[in-house]
Design a protein around this motif. Structure first.
Motif, PDB file in Angstrom:
ATOM      1  N   ASP A 202       0.820  -1.223   0.000  1.00 13.80           N
ATOM      2  CA  ASP A 202       0.000   0.000   0.000  1.00 13.80           C
ATOM      3  C   ASP A 202       0.852   1.272   0.000  1.00 13.80           C
ATOM      4  N   LYS A 203       2.138   1.121   0.325  1.00 16.21           N
ATOM      5  CA  LYS A 203       3.008   2.313   0.311  1.00 16.21           C
ATOM      6  C   LYS A 203       3.735   2.458  -1.020  1.00 16.21           C
ATOM      7  N   GLY A 204       3.496   1.541  -1.952  1.00  8.84           N
ATOM      8  CA  GLY A 204       4.142   1.631  -3.263  1.00  8.84           C
ATOM      9  C   GLY A 204       5.279   0.628  -3.398  1.00  8.84           C
ATOM     10  N   ILE A 205       6.252   0.988  -4.218  1.00 11.85           N
ATOM     11  CA  ILE A 205       7.378   0.081  -4.449  1.00 11.85           C
ATOM     12  C   ILE A 205       8.530   0.481  -3.516  1.00 11.85           C
ATOM     13  N   PRO A 206       8.935  -0.417  -2.629  1.00 10.93           N
ATOM     14  CA  PRO A 206      10.027  -0.051  -1.725  1.00 10.93           C
ATOM     15  C   PRO A 206      11.306   0.279  -2.493  1.00 10.93           C
ATOM     16  N   LYS A 207      12.100   1.144  -1.882  1.00  7.90           N
ATOM     17  CA  LYS A 207      13.313   1.610  -2.563  1.00  7.90           C
ATOM     18  C   LYS A 207      14.421   0.563  -2.576  1.00  7.90           C
ATOM     19  N   THR A 208      14.498  -0.225  -1.489  1.00  2.00           N
ATOM     20  CA  THR A 208      15.648  -1.120  -1.392  1.00  2.00           C
ATOM     21  C   THR A 208      15.278  -2.561  -1.728  1.00  2.00           C
ATOM     22  N   MET A 209      16.305  -3.313  -2.116  1.00  2.00           N
ATOM     23  CA  MET A 209      16.049  -4.719  -2.435  1.00  2.00           C
ATOM     24  C   MET A 209      15.598  -5.480  -1.194  1.00  2.00           C
ATOM     25  N   GLU A 210      16.139  -5.116  -0.008  1.00  2.00           N
ATOM     26  CA  GLU A 210      15.762  -5.825   1.226  1.00  2.00           C
ATOM     27  C   GLU A 210      14.259  -5.714   1.464  1.00  2.00           C
ATOM     28  N   ASP A 211      13.734  -4.516   1.298  1.00  6.46           N
ATOM     29  CA  ASP A 211      12.306  -4.328   1.565  1.00  6.46           C
ATOM     30  C   ASP A 211      11.448  -5.082   0.544  1.00  6.46           C
ATOM     31  N   ARG A 212      11.932  -5.148  -0.682  1.00  8.86           N
ATOM     32  CA  ARG A 212      11.151  -5.903  -1.687  1.00  8.86           C
ATOM     33  C   ARG A 212      11.181  -7.392  -1.367  1.00  8.86           C
ATOM     34  N   LEU A 213      12.349  -7.871  -0.914  1.00  9.07           N
ATOM     35  CA  LEU A 213      12.443  -9.293  -0.548  1.00  9.07           C
ATOM     36  C   LEU A 213      11.579  -9.606   0.678  1.00  9.07           C
ATOM     37  N   ASP A 214      11.445  -8.646   1.575  1.00 11.62           N
ATOM     38  CA  ASP A 214      10.562  -8.834   2.729  1.00 11.62           C
ATOM     39  C   ASP A 214       9.119  -9.054   2.287  1.00 11.62           C
ATOM     40  N   ILE A 215       8.721  -8.241   1.329  1.00 12.32           N
ATOM     41  CA  ILE A 215       7.344  -8.403   0.831  1.00 12.32           C
ATOM     42  C   ILE A 215       7.180  -9.785   0.191  1.00 12.32           C
ATOM     43  N   ALA A 216       8.201 -10.200  -0.560  1.00 15.36           N
ATOM     44  CA  ALA A 216       8.140 -11.528  -1.192  1.00 15.36           C
ATOM     45  C   ALA A 216       7.967 -12.608  -0.120  1.00 15.36           C
ATOM     46  N   ALA A 217       8.730 -12.494   0.955  1.00 14.53           N
ATOM     47  CA  ALA A 217       8.658 -13.492   2.032  1.00 14.53           C
ATOM     48  C   ALA A 217       7.252 -13.526   2.632  1.00 14.53           C
ATOM     49  N   LYS A 218       6.696 -12.340   2.815  1.00 14.61           N
ATOM     50  CA  LYS A 218       5.370 -12.235   3.407  1.00 14.61           C
ATOM     51  C   LYS A 218       4.320 -12.894   2.485  1.00 14.61           C
ATOM     52  N   ILE A 219       4.462 -12.645   1.190  1.00 13.76           N
ATOM     53  CA  ILE A 219       3.500 -13.219   0.233  1.00 13.76           C
ATOM     54  C   ILE A 219       3.601 -14.748   0.224  1.00 13.76           C
ATOM     55  N   LEU A 220       4.839 -15.252   0.271  1.00  8.16           N
ATOM     56  CA  LEU A 220       5.008 -16.719   0.275  1.00  8.16           C
ATOM     57  C   LEU A 220       4.382 -17.339   1.507  1.00  8.16           C
ATOM     58  N   ASP A 221       4.620 -16.706   2.651  1.00  8.18           N
ATOM     59  CA  ASP A 221       4.096 -17.235   3.896  1.00  8.18           C
ATOM     60  C   ASP A 221       2.572 -17.245   3.861  1.00  8.18           C
ATOM     61  N   TYR A 222       2.013 -16.125   3.439  1.00 10.71           N
ATOM     62  CA  TYR A 222       0.548 -16.000   3.421  1.00 10.71           C
ATOM     63  C   TYR A 222      -0.078 -16.986   2.425  1.00 10.71           C
ATOM     64  N   SER A 223       0.567 -17.140   1.262  1.00 10.24           N
ATOM     65  CA  SER A 223       0.030 -18.043   0.228  1.00 10.24           C
ATOM     66  C   SER A 223       0.025 -19.481   0.702  1.00 10.24           C
ATOM     67  N   SER A 224       1.023 -19.834   1.511  1.00 12.95           N
ATOM     68  CA  SER A 224       1.097 -21.236   1.945  1.00 12.95           C
ATOM     69  C   SER A 224      -0.139 -21.586   2.773  1.00 12.95           C
ATOM     70  N   HIS A 225      -0.693 -20.602   3.486  1.00 10.01           N
ATOM     71  CA  HIS A 225      -1.918 -20.874   4.252  1.00 10.01           C
ATOM     72  C   HIS A 225      -3.106 -21.169   3.347  1.00 10.01           C
ATOM     73  N   PHE A 226      -3.022 -20.743   2.093  1.00  9.81           N
ATOM     74  CA  PHE A 226      -4.105 -21.013   1.141  1.00  9.81           C
ATOM     75  C   PHE A 226      -3.808 -22.278   0.331  1.00  9.81           C
ATOM     76  N   GLY A 227      -2.702 -22.948   0.682  1.00  6.10           N
ATOM     77  CA  GLY A 227      -2.356 -24.179  -0.025  1.00  6.10           C
ATOM     78  C   GLY A 227      -1.737 -23.930  -1.389  1.00  6.10           C
ATOM     79  N   ILE A 228      -1.160 -22.747  -1.572  1.00  9.56           N
ATOM     80  CA  ILE A 228      -0.524 -22.468  -2.863  1.00  9.56           C
ATOM     81  C   ILE A 228       0.971 -22.756  -2.768  1.00  9.56           C
ATOM     82  N   GLU A 229       1.420 -23.641  -3.661  1.00 11.44           N
ATOM     83  CA  GLU A 229       2.827 -24.022  -3.612  1.00 11.44           C
ATOM     84  C   GLU A 229       3.715 -22.909  -4.157  1.00 11.44           C
ATOM     85  N   ARG A 230       4.945 -22.874  -3.641  1.00 13.73           N
ATOM     86  CA  ARG A 230       5.877 -21.826  -4.059  1.00 13.73           C
ATOM     87  C   ARG A 230       6.135 -21.821  -5.557  1.00 13.73           C
TER      88      ARG A 230
END
Ligand code: THG
Length: 566
Positions: A202-230
């Motif tokens: 909701d804040k847009g595209i993070p400036k740093t690679m670390e912050d973008r990778l954090d979002i990726a991690a969050k999406i993977l974690d959340y998706s696994s609860h829906f049974g979506i494989e990586r």
């Protein structure tokens, strides 16, 4: 007449067991098998647990007629971006009227230029996007056989579009916002799609690679609860314009490299063309950046496939590596640079070729459009030849593709309807403007489903195709008794009577009709067809021809015409 199953019981059993070991869970026998067949199979398989299918590491996208092993395609896999109204005024105006001509043309030409997947975005203000996207998906699928990547932020439209995809599409996209994840993840799971996940929130595209990778991690974690494989998630670490955010190019590339280490199962995608926004010779930057992104592990590239993707320019590289501040050197070099000409399909094709392609692609709308334009410049006497050459050539290619199983029934029907449209136009122009009616001598054909039989899908298809070949079809409908058919034939003297029957019981009626025709000395030929018919049956009952399908019927009747005119 006896219905038989061509294989023996033992062969049936062996084939079924093979399917069982591949994971099939339910079995039965088709027409001609007997209780003996089922008993044999049931003795072997009763009480056996279903075999669990091995989940394979690779993954596939699919369409009605194709399964695409993503790992076998050479990287990057091009996703054609051009079905997207952004910055395209003409397309916006068409979409506003629910007109999909350009969408279909873009679908065809992008695939021709090498797109393996098509991004589909028809989002404009003030339309019913759900309806428009469903129509677009359905029509694109009729024209090309590549998988689709559905690009919409309207989740209702997304669900309906995915549902209307035959096969397995890609969803474009979710990001790190929970509201959107909650809506889209269930759709991805329910329909088994692949999913593009943007590393923004909701804040847009993070400036740093670390912050973008954090979002990726969050999406993977959340998706696994829906049974979506990586492996079903494709990350998009997002491209900004190098002109306005020169330091961001490296963040994106670094994030991609790190992502491949952290999440090797997840593929990577980028919408490439953002990178060159606001700069001259965009192709030079786009293509050079694509090379850099491939080195960083890019799997899919959302691009304009007509552009030249072979450029790798050192001055552009310098700019992309943030060593050309203010893009001074780049702009100096490329400001007056002529774009390299794009590959094949931006080449203008002639109107005649357009006519040919609209028939081949079964595009009814563009047929009238193209014909209207042809009519304006052409001498009326040449019109017949132009239509004949291009329409018949296209129909014959359609026929060949059908025979070689590269085209299927829906495509045949659409081409036939498009051709029919061309002939109708041709007929009206010729009868209005020319006295040379000799071209339009109409050969009539009576079509009927025989008495006792109510099936008419096959007959209707044949009727459409025959009309597209310029015949006048008199369709007497279903369950037609022999007397009515013969009476009609006496009345109108058709070139042929086409008889259809689906069932083994009703096809015997054909013999009666032929006998009655002969008894009344009617010279008309009789052509027969239907699911259970064979050439031998047709010969046995004294039919003049057996047609295995609609194209075959048209070719047979063309032969009748030739013989008659000799
Ligand atoms: N990531 C993901 N999806 C995306 C993007 C992305 N989808 C949209 C976009 N970015 C990629 N697609 C497009 C589509 C159209 C244009 C740019 C990117 C576009 N092209 C011309 C222009 O720039 O003016 C239009 C003019 C024309 O060619 O006729 O606007 O990053 N996951």
């Amino acid at each position: 007449m006896k219905l038989i199953f061509p294989e023996t019981k033992e062969e049936f059993l062996q084939a079924s067991l093979k399917a069982y070991f591949h994971g099939v869970n339910m079995f039965g026998g088709c027409c001609g098998t007997t209780p003996e067949f089922i008993k044999l199979l049931s003795n072997k398989l009763r009480n056996k647990p279903p075999i669990l299918r091995k989940t394979v590491d690779r993954y596939y996208l699919s369409t009605r007629t194709k399964t695409i092993d993503i790992n076998k395609l050479s990287k990057p896999i091009f996703i054609g971006e051009r079905i997207n109204p952004t910055n395209k005024k003409k397309l916006q105006e068409e979409l506003f009227k629910y007109n999909l001509s350009s969408v279909k043309e873009e679908a065809r030409s992008q695939v021709q230029s090498g797109a393996s997947i098509l991004d589909v975005n028809v989002s404009i203000h003030d339309v019913n996007e759900e309806k428009l996207l469903i129509n677009a998906v359905n029509q694109i699928q009729e024209i090309v056989s590549v998988p689709l990547c559905i690009d919409s932020s309207n989740f209702c439209a997304m669900e309906q579009a995915v549902k209307n995809c035959t096969g397995r599409p890609i969803i474009n996209s979710v990001n790190g916002e929970y509201e959107r994840l909650d809506l889209i993840l269930p759709i991805a799971k329910k329909y088994g799609t692949v999913l593009i996940a943007l590393t923004s929130n909701d804040k847009g595209i993070p400036k740093t690679m670390e912050d973008r990778l954090d979002i990726a991690a969050k999406i993977l974690d959340y998706s696994s609860h829906f049974g979506i494989e990586r492996k079903n998630i494709i990350f998009d670490y997002l491209v900004l314009a190098v002109s306005s955010s020169p330091d961001q190019v490296q963040e994106t590339l670094k994030a991609m490299k790190k992502s491949k280490i952290l999440y090797p199962e997840c593929k990577l995608v980028l919408g490439i063309s953002n990178i060159s926004f606001g700069l001259p010779s965009r192709q030079t930057i786009n293509s050079t950046f694509l090379k850099m992104a491939i080195s960083a592990g890019l799997d899919f590239a959302i691009v304009n496939p007509h552009e030249n993707w072979n450029i790798d320019n050192p001055i552009a590289r310098n700019l992309l590596n943030n060593k050309d501040k203010g893009a001074v050197k780049y702009i100096e070099t490329f400001a007056s640079f002529k774009e390299c000409k794009s590959r094949t399909s931006t080449k203008k094709i002639t109107l005649n070729q357009q006519l040919y392609y609209s028939i081949l692609n079964g595009d009814k709308e563009s047929v009238s459009n193209v014909l209207d334009r042809i009519i304006k410049y052409i001498n009326i006497n040449d019109l017949f030849k132009v239509v004949n050459d291009n329409v018949l050539k296209a129909l014959s290619v359609v026929g060949e593709k059908f025979a070689s199983k590269n085209f299927f029934l829906p495509q045949i029907i659409m081409s036939a309807q498009a051709a029919q449209k061309a002939f109708v136009t041709l007929k009206s122009v010729l009868s209005n403007k020319s006295k040379e009616k000799k071209y339009m001598v109409e050969n009539k054909i009576i079509m009927a489903t025989v008495k006792g039989d109510m099936h008419d899908i096959g007959k209707n298809i044949v009727g459409i195709v025959l009309e597209s070949y310029g015949f006048k079809v008199i369709d007497m409908g279903i369950n037609v008794d022999s007397r009515s058919i013969i009476k009609k034939a006496e009345e109108i003297n058709p070139i042929a009577i086409g008889l259809s029957a689906l069932m083994t019981t009703t096809m015997l009626e054909m013999e009666k009709i032929i006998a009655l025709k002969n008894a009344n000395h009617i010279p008309t030929k009789v052509i027969v067809g239907g699911a259970a018919l064979t050439k031998k049956f047709a010969d046995d009952i004294g039919a003049d021809a057996y047609a295995k399908d609609a194209i075959d019927a048209a070719l047979c009747i063309n032969e009748f015409v030739k013989i008659k005119n000799m």
